[in-house]
Design an enzyme around this catalytic site. Structure first.
Site, PDB file in Angstrom:
ATOM      1  N   GLU A   1     -23.405   3.974 -17.955  1.00  0.00           N
ATOM      2  CA  GLU A   1     -23.364   2.512 -18.108  1.00  0.00           C
ATOM      3  C   GLU A   1     -24.214   1.835 -17.046  1.00  0.00           C
ATOM      4  OE1 GLU A   1     -21.825  -1.575 -17.180  1.00  0.00           O
ATOM      5  OE2 GLU A   1     -21.756   0.201 -15.923  1.00  0.00           O
TER       6      GLU A   1
ATOM      7  N   ASP B   1     -13.046  -2.701 -18.198  1.00  0.00           N
ATOM      8  CA  ASP B   1     -13.981  -2.541 -17.080  1.00  0.00           C
ATOM      9  C   ASP B   1     -13.530  -3.415 -15.915  1.00  0.00           C
ATOM     10  OD1 ASP B   1     -16.137  -1.606 -15.678  1.00  0.00           O
ATOM     11  OD2 ASP B   1     -17.669  -2.442 -16.997  1.00  0.00           O
TER      12      ASP B   1
ATOM     13  N   HIS C   1     -19.724  -3.218  -6.710  1.00  0.00           N
ATOM     14  CA  HIS C   1     -20.965  -2.568  -6.285  1.00  0.00           C
ATOM     15  C   HIS C   1     -21.111  -2.521  -4.763  1.00  0.00           C
ATOM     16  CE1 HIS C   1     -23.342  -2.753 -10.355  1.00  0.00           C
ATOM     17  NE2 HIS C   1     -22.213  -2.048 -10.426  1.00  0.00           N
TER      18      HIS C   1
END
Length: 402
Positions: A226, A270, A371
């Site tokens: 992904e 997610d 992230h």
């Protein structure tokens, strides 16, 4: 995944045909005193037709050709049944058995990626409900050169006419070798662990549904690739979902015609596991289902009964009232009304473009650890993880009629 701008195309109403010109009048004009009642009657009839048309048009909005939005009318669980379903979940099993093995660096093509993929396959194959587990391996061109990927597809009953598909990605984002290890706890180890725990907790009910040849079965997708390997773009992201959606589009399905058309609803999980997430309805096509989630367990409204629609998502409000949610002081904390902060590019896109109805269960705004190396077990919020597992377990039980 990537945040993007908003804006959705809408279908335009069909053009009306031209009326034939009338023949020359050969009639008496009505007295003026009769005109007003007739005009009011015509206005009332036109208003009624417009109401019917606008209701139909709203319900069919964004439906691609040859695809039909299937309505489902399913009863809510009783309080006793809901408590039993929640009691079948094991928080320790979710965390220690399913989540922790996923908390490794698992970039595509890496030893950690292969380790996690084998763990997913082995876990699914050990479930006594008898899942059909498939591996979708492929090689794709990437900015780093050709790279091997593999999706894991688990279908409870491949012969069922329709599938309720839950999906997540299992790869982690690639960072420079000198960076701190990134294990992507919310992105997306927790979603993967949630799917495994749900399959195990509802194993007996799912097995019974399979034996009874239920028309809708459960399907789980664990998608690879992904994350972008260099910079997010149409050719550097969503490797697994792009490949699998294309494959399903051409793969025949015995009740017909293809496997992608067997997907009744695609629910993508997610960025789950940070404290106090907020979710929004991203697509008008599934908005009724999303908005129903806050009151599941209560009687259906007249509109829902009329259109035979049921929210196949999450009974947050009802579980709160039964004191079955932890660190949850308000009836509705997670699922919010109104527009999302923006659109999100994620693994649902290749399926959405092929006409699959999508519910995107992603925390927006993104968690603050997104992230960064801080997206780790230490920064997860266990009450939120377990609350989501309970909400999803009730959703599956009601939607599939377990």
């Amino acid at each position: 995944m990537r945040s993007g701008g908003r804006g959705r195309p809408r279908l335009r109403p069909g053009e009306r045909g031209l009326l034939q010109p009338p023949s020359p009048p050969n009639r008496r004009l009505l007295p003026r005193r009769h005109l007003l009642p007739l005009m009011l009657l015509a206005l009332a009839v036109a208003s009624a037709f417009y109401t019917i048309w606008s209701s139909w048009h709203h319900r069919t909005e964004e439906l691609p050709p040859s695809r039909e939005l299937r309505g489902r009318l399913i009863g809510s669980l009783s309080e006793a049944r809901m408590r039993r379903v929640v009691g079948q979940l094991d928080p320790q099993r979710l965390w220690n058995t399913y989540l922790r093995p996923l908390l490794v660096v698992r970039t595509p093509g890496s030893p950690g990626n292969l380790q996690v993929r084998k763990f997913l396959e082995a876990t699914l194959r050990t479930l006594t409900a008898g899942w059909h587990v498939e591996l979708d391996p492929f090689t794709a061109s990437t900015p780093l050169g050709p790279l091997d990927f593999a999706n894991v597809v688990a279908t409870l009953d491949p012969a069922a006419a329709r599938h309720l598909t839950l999906a997540c990605h299992y790869d982690s984002k690639l960072f420079p070798s000198e960076s701190a290890p990134f294990v992507g706890a919310t992105d997306s180890a927790v979603p993967c662990a949630l799917l495994l725990e749900l399959a195990q907790a509802l194993n007996q009910e799912l097995s019974r549904a399979k034996d009874q040849a239920a028309p809708v079965t459960l399907q789980l997708l664990f998608l690879d690739g992904e994350e972008a390997l260099k910079e997010w773009g149409p050719r550097d992201s969503l490797y697994g979902s792009r490949h699998l959606a294309q494959l399903m589009e051409s793969a025949p399905h015995s009740p017909g015609p293809t496997r992608i058309q067997a997907i009744e609803l695609f629910v993508l999980l997610d960025l789950l596991g940070a404290p106090y997430p907020t979710f929004y309805s991203h697509f008008p096509r599934t908005a009724r289902w999303f908005h129903r989630l806050r009151s599941i367990g209560e009687p259906l409204t007249a509109e829902e009964l009329t259109f035979a629609l049921y929210s196949p998502l999450l009974p947050e409000k009802h579980l709160h009232r039964l004191n079955l949610l932890q660190s949850h002081p308000q009836e509705v904390m997670y699922f919010q009304p109104g527009e999302p902060p923006g659109s999100v590019e994620d693994d649902h896109i290749p399926f959405l473009r092929r006409g699959v109805p999508v519910l995107h269960l992603i925390s927006t705004p993104f968690p603050s650890v997104w992230h960064t190396p801080d997206d780790s077990e230490a920064n997860l919020h266990p009450p939120t993880v377990h609350n989501l597992s309970r909400i999803l377990a009730v959703f599956l039980t009601e939607y599939l009629g377990l």
